[in-house]
Design a protein around this motif. Structure first.
Motif, PDB file in Angstrom:
ATOM      1  N   LEU A 188      26.206  54.613  39.638  1.00  0.00           N
ATOM      2  CA  LEU A 188      26.309  56.042  39.369  1.00  0.00           C
ATOM      3  C   LEU A 188      27.721  56.424  38.924  1.00  0.00           C
ATOM      4  O   LEU A 188      27.927  56.905  37.816  1.00  0.00           O
ATOM      5  CB  LEU A 188      25.948  56.846  40.623  1.00  0.00           C
ATOM      6  N   PHE A 189      28.674  56.232  39.827  1.00  0.00           N
ATOM      7  CA  PHE A 189      30.048  56.670  39.558  1.00  0.00           C
ATOM      8  C   PHE A 189      31.050  55.641  40.073  1.00  0.00           C
ATOM      9  O   PHE A 189      30.763  54.928  41.026  1.00  0.00           O
ATOM     10  CB  PHE A 189      30.380  57.970  40.319  1.00  0.00           C
ATOM     11  N   MET A 190      32.209  55.644  39.454  1.00  0.00           N
ATOM     12  CA  MET A 190      33.347  54.940  40.010  1.00  0.00           C
ATOM     13  C   MET A 190      34.526  55.899  40.065  1.00  0.00           C
ATOM     14  O   MET A 190      34.816  56.595  39.092  1.00  0.00           O
ATOM     15  CB  MET A 190      33.713  53.717  39.172  1.00  0.00           C
ATOM     16  N   LEU A 191      35.198  55.925  41.205  1.00  0.00           N
ATOM     17  CA  LEU A 191      36.343  56.803  41.423  1.00  0.00           C
ATOM     18  C   LEU A 191      37.547  55.934  41.729  1.00  0.00           C
ATOM     19  O   LEU A 191      37.471  54.992  42.513  1.00  0.00           O
ATOM     20  CB  LEU A 191      36.062  57.741  42.598  1.00  0.00           C
TER      21      LEU A 191
ATOM     22  N   LEU B 219      36.264  53.221  44.396  1.00  0.00           N
ATOM     23  CA  LEU B 219      35.103  53.528  45.229  1.00  0.00           C
ATOM     24  C   LEU B 219      33.943  53.772  44.281  1.00  0.00           C
ATOM     25  O   LEU B 219      34.094  54.493  43.289  1.00  0.00           O
ATOM     26  CB  LEU B 219      35.374  54.765  46.092  1.00  0.00           C
ATOM     27  N   LEU B 220      32.828  53.169  44.587  1.00  0.00           N
ATOM     28  CA  LEU B 220      31.674  53.243  43.702  1.00  0.00           C
ATOM     29  C   LEU B 220      30.465  53.787  44.452  1.00  0.00           C
ATOM     30  O   LEU B 220      30.272  53.501  45.629  1.00  0.00           O
ATOM     31  CB  LEU B 220      31.331  51.855  43.145  1.00  0.00           C
ATOM     32  N   TRP B 221      29.649  54.555  43.732  1.00  0.00           N
ATOM     33  CA  TRP B 221      28.373  55.027  44.258  1.00  0.00           C
ATOM     34  C   TRP B 221      27.242  54.390  43.449  1.00  0.00           C
ATOM     35  O   TRP B 221      27.303  54.315  42.216  1.00  0.00           O
ATOM     36  CB  TRP B 221      28.268  56.544  44.142  1.00  0.00           C
ATOM     37  N   TYR B 222      26.217  53.941  44.194  1.00  0.00           N
ATOM     38  CA  TYR B 222      25.033  53.354  43.592  1.00  0.00           C
ATOM     39  C   TYR B 222      23.792  54.070  44.113  1.00  0.00           C
ATOM     40  O   TYR B 222      23.765  54.556  45.235  1.00  0.00           O
ATOM     41  CB  TYR B 222      24.904  51.869  43.949  1.00  0.00           C
ATOM     42  N   LYS B 223      22.750  54.063  43.281  1.00  0.00           N
ATOM     43  CA  LYS B 223      21.441  54.572  43.675  1.00  0.00           C
ATOM     44  C   LYS B 223      20.481  53.391  43.697  1.00  0.00           C
ATOM     45  O   LYS B 223      20.436  52.600  42.740  1.00  0.00           O
ATOM     46  CB  LYS B 223      20.942  55.609  42.665  1.00  0.00           C
ATOM     47  N   GLN B 224      19.733  53.255  44.793  1.00  0.00           N
ATOM     48  CA  GLN B 224      18.772  52.168  44.885  1.00  0.00           C
ATOM     49  C   GLN B 224      17.393  52.724  45.186  1.00  0.00           C
ATOM     50  O   GLN B 224      17.164  53.285  46.242  1.00  0.00           O
ATOM     51  CB  GLN B 224      19.190  51.156  45.963  1.00  0.00           C
TER      52      GLN B 224
ATOM     53  N   ARG C 143      23.401  66.808  37.482  1.00  0.00           N
ATOM     54  CA  ARG C 143      23.321  67.438  38.806  1.00  0.00           C
ATOM     55  C   ARG C 143      24.104  66.684  39.870  1.00  0.00           C
ATOM     56  O   ARG C 143      24.180  67.134  41.021  1.00  0.00           O
ATOM     57  CB  ARG C 143      21.854  67.536  39.211  1.00  0.00           C
ATOM     58  N   LEU C 144      24.634  65.526  39.523  1.00  0.00           N
ATOM     59  CA  LEU C 144      25.372  64.714  40.492  1.00  0.00           C
ATOM     60  C   LEU C 144      26.874  64.855  40.262  1.00  0.00           C
ATOM     61  O   LEU C 144      27.334  64.900  39.106  1.00  0.00           O
ATOM     62  CB  LEU C 144      24.991  63.240  40.354  1.00  0.00           C
ATOM     63  N   SER C 145      27.594  64.931  41.347  1.00  0.00           N
ATOM     64  CA  SER C 145      29.053  64.959  41.255  1.00  0.00           C
ATOM     65  C   SER C 145      29.632  64.263  42.468  1.00  0.00           C
ATOM     66  O   SER C 145      28.995  64.173  43.522  1.00  0.00           O
ATOM     67  CB  SER C 145      29.584  66.396  41.156  1.00  0.00           C
ATOM     68  N   SER C 146      30.856  63.786  42.324  1.00  0.00           N
ATOM     69  CA  SER C 146      31.488  63.058  43.410  1.00  0.00           C
ATOM     70  C   SER C 146      32.981  63.300  43.381  1.00  0.00           C
ATOM     71  O   SER C 146      33.570  63.459  42.305  1.00  0.00           O
ATOM     72  CB  SER C 146      31.206  61.562  43.278  1.00  0.00           C
ATOM     73  N   ILE C 147      33.580  63.349  44.557  1.00  0.00           N
ATOM     74  CA  ILE C 147      35.026  63.451  44.652  1.00  0.00           C
ATOM     75  C   ILE C 147      35.550  62.387  45.603  1.00  0.00           C
ATOM     76  O   ILE C 147      34.835  61.892  46.470  1.00  0.00           O
ATOM     77  CB  ILE C 147      35.490  64.846  45.138  1.00  0.00           C
ATOM     78  N   LEU C 148      36.798  62.040  45.411  1.00  0.00           N
ATOM     79  CA  LEU C 148      37.476  61.051  46.242  1.00  0.00           C
ATOM     80  C   LEU C 148      38.719  61.691  46.848  1.00  0.00           C
ATOM     81  O   LEU C 148      39.510  62.295  46.130  1.00  0.00           O
ATOM     82  CB  LEU C 148      37.880  59.845  45.401  1.00  0.00           C
ATOM     83  N   ASP C 149      38.858  61.574  48.154  1.00  0.00           N
ATOM     84  CA  ASP C 149      40.056  62.045  48.841  1.00  0.00           C
ATOM     85  C   ASP C 149      40.795  60.817  49.360  1.00  0.00           C
ATOM     86  O   ASP C 149      40.455  60.269  50.397  1.00  0.00           O
ATOM     87  CB  ASP C 149      39.670  62.979  49.990  1.00  0.00           C
ATOM     88  N   LYS C 150      41.808  60.378  48.615  1.00  0.00           N
ATOM     89  CA  LYS C 150      42.517  59.148  48.979  1.00  0.00           C
ATOM     90  C   LYS C 150      43.398  59.322  50.195  1.00  0.00           C
ATOM     91  O   LYS C 150      43.708  58.362  50.876  1.00  0.00           O
ATOM     92  CB  LYS C 150      43.343  58.656  47.800  1.00  0.00           C
ATOM     93  N   LYS C 151      43.782  60.557  50.450  1.00  0.00           N
ATOM     94  CA  LYS C 151      44.626  60.805  51.619  1.00  0.00           C
ATOM     95  C   LYS C 151      43.804  60.682  52.892  1.00  0.00           C
ATOM     96  O   LYS C 151      44.228  60.058  53.871  1.00  0.00           O
ATOM     97  CB  LYS C 151      45.255  62.194  51.514  1.00  0.00           C
TER      98      LYS C 151
END
Lengths: 109, 113
Positions: free
Chosen positions: A46-49, A33-38, A60-68
Motif C-alpha cells: 500500500l504505502f511506504m513512509l 515503514l510499510l503498510w500492506y493489505k492481505q 480513501r487511504l492515507s497514512s502518516i509516520l511520527d518518527k519522534k
C-alpha cells in the motif's frame, strides 16, 4: 530485537465508516515503514513512509509516520466491503523487514 | 504480476519427511526472503538471501535450510518436517522502490501430519 505492534487486533465496522489502524515500533537504524493489505493470498503493498516522506495518500487511504513517537497510522475513509482484509505494518531496519501481527478489518454492508 | 512464483502451492506430507519449497523470480532482484505466516504471529522471517550463495538466518530458522545457486531461485528445505511447521510459507523479493518494498509470491500451504 526489532519489534512492531499493531492495534487493534481486529475491527468490525459498517460500510461508510472511517477507521484508523495503529502501528508502533522499536527498530535499530530505521529506514522505512510499510503498510500492506492481505486478502486471501499474498500481501499487497500500500504505502511506504520514510524520513523524507512521512505522509502518503491514495484515494480513501492515507497514512502518516511520527518518527519522534515511533508510530504510524493508516486511515481509511468511507469504507467499502472490499476493504475487508488484514492490514500489515512492517518496519525496515537494516536488510530485513519486521512485521506486526496485523489488524483484521471487517466491513459490514 | 510482480514476477515471483512459488511451488508447490499446496503440499501435505508426513512428519519426518524432507520438504523443499521453491521460489522463482524473473526480476533479477538481489534480495529474496522466506517467511512463514501463522495465526497470532503474523509474518516471521525464516531465512533471507542477499545474493547468490549469500544467505542468513531470520528469527525462526531452526529446522529450515535454504540455498540460492542462481539469482532467480531461492529454495527452502525442511530437513525433517514436524507438525509445528504446518504453515503458509511466503517467498518475497525486494523491489526497486526506495528502501525496497517487498513483493510476495502467492504462498505455499504446507500441512505436516
Amino acid at each position: 530485537e526489532d519489534k512492531v505492534v499493531q492495534s487493534p487486533l481486529s475491527l468490525v465496522v459498517h460500510e461508510g465508516d472511517t477507521v484508523t489502524l495503529n502501528c508502533s515500533y522499536e527498530v535499530t537504524n530505521f529506514r522505512s515503514l510499510l503498510w500492506y493489505k492481505q486478502e486471501k493470498k499474498a500481501p499487497t503493498f500500500l504505502f511506504m513512509l520514510t524520513s523524507s516522506g512521512i505522509e502518503k495518500k491514495s484515494g480513501r487511504l492515507s497514512s502518516i509516520l511520527d518518527k519522534k513517537e515511533l508510530f504510524s497510522i493508516l486511515n481509511i475513509t468511507a469504507t467499502q466491503t472490499g476493504d475487508s482484509a488484514i492490514y500489515l505494518c512492517a518496519v525496515r531496519g537494516n536488510e530485513k523487514l519486521t512485521f506486526g501481527t496485523g489488524t483484521r478489518l471487517t466491513i459490514i454492508p | 504480476d510482480a514476477g515471483i512464483t512459488q511451488s508447490p502451492r499446496h503440499k501435505v506430507t508426513e512428519t519426518g519427511t524432507p520438504v523443499t519449497l521453491r521460489c522463482h523470480q524473473t526480476e533479477n532482484h538481489r534480495y529474496m526472503y522466506w517467511y512463514r505466516q501463522d495465526p497470532g504471529h503474523g509474518l516471521r522471517l525464516i531465512h533471507y538471501s542477499y545474493g547468490v550463495k549469500d544467505t542468513d538466518k531470520g528469527e525462526v530458522s531452526d529446522g529450515y535450510s535454504v540455498s540460492r545457486s542462481k539469482t532467480e531461485d531461492f529454495l527452502l528445505t525442511l530437513e525433517s518436517a514436524t507438525s509445528s511447521q504446518t504453515s503458509v510459507y511466503f517467498c518475497a523479493m525486494t523491489g526497486t522502490g526506495e528502501a525496497g518494498e517487498l513483493f510476495f509470491g502467492e504462498g505455499s500451504r504446507l500441512t505436516v501430519l
